[in-house]
Design a protein around this motif. Structure first.
Motif, PDB file in Angstrom:
ATOM      1  N   PHE A 103       0.997  -1.002  -0.019  1.00  0.00           N
ATOM      2  CA  PHE A 103      -0.241  -0.149  -0.221  1.00  0.00           C
ATOM      3  C   PHE A 103       0.948   1.256  -0.117  1.00  0.00           C
ATOM      4  O   PHE A 103       0.625   2.646  -0.510  1.00  0.00           O
ATOM      5  N   ALA A 106       2.488   1.672  -3.528  1.00  0.00           N
ATOM      6  CA  ALA A 106       1.489   1.807  -4.818  1.00  0.00           C
ATOM      7  C   ALA A 106       1.457   3.411  -4.647  1.00  0.00           C
ATOM      8  O   ALA A 106       0.666   4.387  -5.207  1.00  0.00           O
ATOM      9  N   LEU A 257      -2.258  -5.610  -6.621  1.00  0.00           N
ATOM     10  CA  LEU A 257      -2.242  -4.410  -7.517  1.00  0.00           C
ATOM     11  C   LEU A 257      -2.977  -4.565  -8.828  1.00  0.00           C
ATOM     12  O   LEU A 257      -3.076  -3.279  -9.075  1.00  0.00           O
ATOM     13  N   ILE A 260      -6.133  -2.396  -7.355  1.00  0.00           N
ATOM     14  CA  ILE A 260      -5.089  -1.406  -5.705  1.00  0.00           C
ATOM     15  C   ILE A 260      -6.237   0.292  -6.636  1.00  0.00           C
ATOM     16  O   ILE A 260      -6.330   0.913  -5.435  1.00  0.00           O
ATOM     17  N   ASN A 264      -7.661   1.481  -3.611  1.00  0.00           N
ATOM     18  CA  ASN A 264      -7.236   2.370  -2.808  1.00  0.00           C
ATOM     19  C   ASN A 264      -8.790   3.356  -2.662  1.00  0.00           C
ATOM     20  O   ASN A 264      -8.976   4.056  -1.246  1.00  0.00           O
TER      21      ASN A 264
END
Length: 479
Positions: A103, A106, A257, A260, A264
């Motif tokens: 996290f 990214a 990923l 993601i 998020n």
């Protein structure tokens, strides 16, 4: 002369028993070392592939966080070695740390503190960024590592039991019977006379009656070890699970990923938007490009089939060790040939031995004509080892059913001192299991005879009677 011959008999027979025990320990040690080398080699190969492949797959996101992955394998090895750690907690900790690193990697443009990461961790319980892989891997790793650890521990405990029991001294009555069987022919001018087979059997069945009582629990433990060993084979066996760890972990990373952006968004909604100002240059697009790497093929070998087959064969061969020990020790000393039954030493002269052969175990020796035995007083050291076998068998059965088992934490003691697996030059190097201590305070089923104490028991009770009467009078007066 009689004392000298008795001591000589003791030295010879106890030496033979220890030699037989060392041979069995060496066999157990060979099985332990073969499986231990094999299992650790699997872990090393698995970690090596992870290190080689993840650098290409994740780039800087891996190189900056190699400790997360190396710590996982370190903890798996510690668990296998017998450290008192919780396997489920190890896996949960790994996924939690991996989530934090991914996290933050990214979202390098943000300033993300510990409080925010704690909020992210709470959201992962419902958002499941790694999909079903953590749960699936936990089930498979538990079903592999729990039995593997109990299997090698069972071999260690078995060797320790053999070592302790093989050192139990023979009784004076036993030594007198062995001396009579071995050396009395010389006194009768029959130095070439060898004992009758049935005569020798009765002598050693009496001498080793307590050892024979190990038979039931010994067979139960061997059966449990064989049952666990067979489980290591097949599509869900130990090789498949250990060697698939890198691919499954990378699959989990890929899953996160790939999603993601969605992850998020939901995290920002629940935890708030983090402040910008991060220093990381890693971009999300870079991660998505670098992760598309095919891992090195790690096809399981046929080595496990041969290993398990050899282990099963050796375990089956030792199932009857304790009840076969008398006949094993007699095999080289009894009379043989066509007239062996009629021209052998029967304890009195060269003739046929008429008494029947006793059964195995202490209870069967009540009418043994050669060795005087009190069947009400079993050897306590051997009884303790019987209990150790029973405890270990229950642990292995629980492990076979997927239930984690607590063992003595030996991660800080790798010397091997006292281990039943260590037989002279056959000691494996490096860290290994230490058998739990099988020593216990001595317990006596019957109080030792002491005529003086018995005779004086009434006098010893007088202070207690006086104290009781005084208390009673005090109570009456208080009322």
């Amino acid at each position: 002369m009689e004392d000298s011959l008795s001591n000589l008999s003791r030295t010879e027979m106890e030496g033979l028993i220890r030699d037989a025990g060392r041979a069995l320990q060496a066999s157990l040690n060979g099985q332990y070392k073969a499986f231990d080398d094999y299992f650790l080699d699997l872990l090393n190969r698995s970690e090596s592939v992870l290190q080689e492949s993840y650098n290409a797959a994740l780039g800087s996101l891996y190189t900056q966080n190699t400790r997360v992955f190396s710590d996982l394998y370190t903890e798996l090895r510690r668990y296998y070695r017998g450290s008192n750690i919780n396997l489920e907690e190890v896996l949960n900790e790994f996924w939690a740390r991996l989530l934090e690193k991914l996290f933050k990697g990214a979202n390098g443009q943000y300033l993300i503190g510990d409080d925010y990461l704690e909020c992210v961790s709470k959201q992962s319980e419902t958002l499941r960024p790694f999909g079903d892989i953590p749960h699936d891997l936990k089930v498979k790793v538990t079903r592999t590592f729990v039995p593997a650890r109990s299997f090698v521990q069972g071999l260690v405990v078995s060797g320790e039991v053999v070592r302790k029991v093989s050192q139990v001294p023979l009784s004076p009555e036993c030594m007198r019977a062995i001396m009579k069987m071995t050396y009395c022919p010389h006194c009768r001018s029959l130095p070439s006379a060898r004992p009758c087979a049935s005569y020798c059997a009765n002598v050693l069945k009496g001498c080793l009656a307590n050892q024979a009582d190990l038979n039931t629990e010994w067979r139960n433990l061997v059966d449990a070890l064989m049952q666990v060993a067979v489980r290591f084979e097949g599509v869900s066996g130990v090789e498949v699970v250990v060697l698939s760890l890198p691919a499954r972990i990378l699959e989990a990373v890929t899953t996160m990923l790939d999603n993601i952006d969605t992850f998020n968004t939901k995290v920002f909604q629940a935890c708030g938007n983090p402040r910008e100002g991060g220093t990381s240059s890693t971009s999300l697009e870079e991660l998505k490009k670098r992760k598309k790497v095919t891992l090195k093929d790690m096809t399981a070998e046929a080595r496990v089939e041969k290993l398990i087959s050899d282990v099963a064969w050796r375990l089956r061969d030792m199932q009857t060790y304790w009840v076969s020990l008398p006949s094993t020790l007699c095999s080289d000393r009894v009379a043989t040939g066509t007239q062996a039954n009629d021209k052998c030493w029967n304890g009195m002269t060269r003739a046929r031995y008429l008494p029947e052969v006793m059964g195995d175990g202490l209870a069967s020796q009540i009418n043994n004509p050669e060795v005087e035995i009190d069947i009400t007083k079993p050897d306590m050291t051997i009884r303790q080892q019987i209990m150790q076998l029973k405890i270990m068998t229950n642990r292995i059965k629980n492990a076979f059913n997927g239930n984690d088992v607590d063992f003595q934490d030996t991660s800080d003691d790798v010397s091997g001192s006292g281990s039943g697996m260590c037989t002279d030059e056959n000691c494996p190097r490096g860290p290994r299991f230490m058998a739990p201590s099988t020593d216990r305070p001595k317990l006596y089923a019957y109080a030792p005879e002491n005529k003086k104490v018995v005779k004086g028991s009434t006098n010893h009770n007088l202070p207690f009677i006086a104290l009781y009467l005084l208390s009673l009078v005090t109570l009456v007066l208080w009322r």
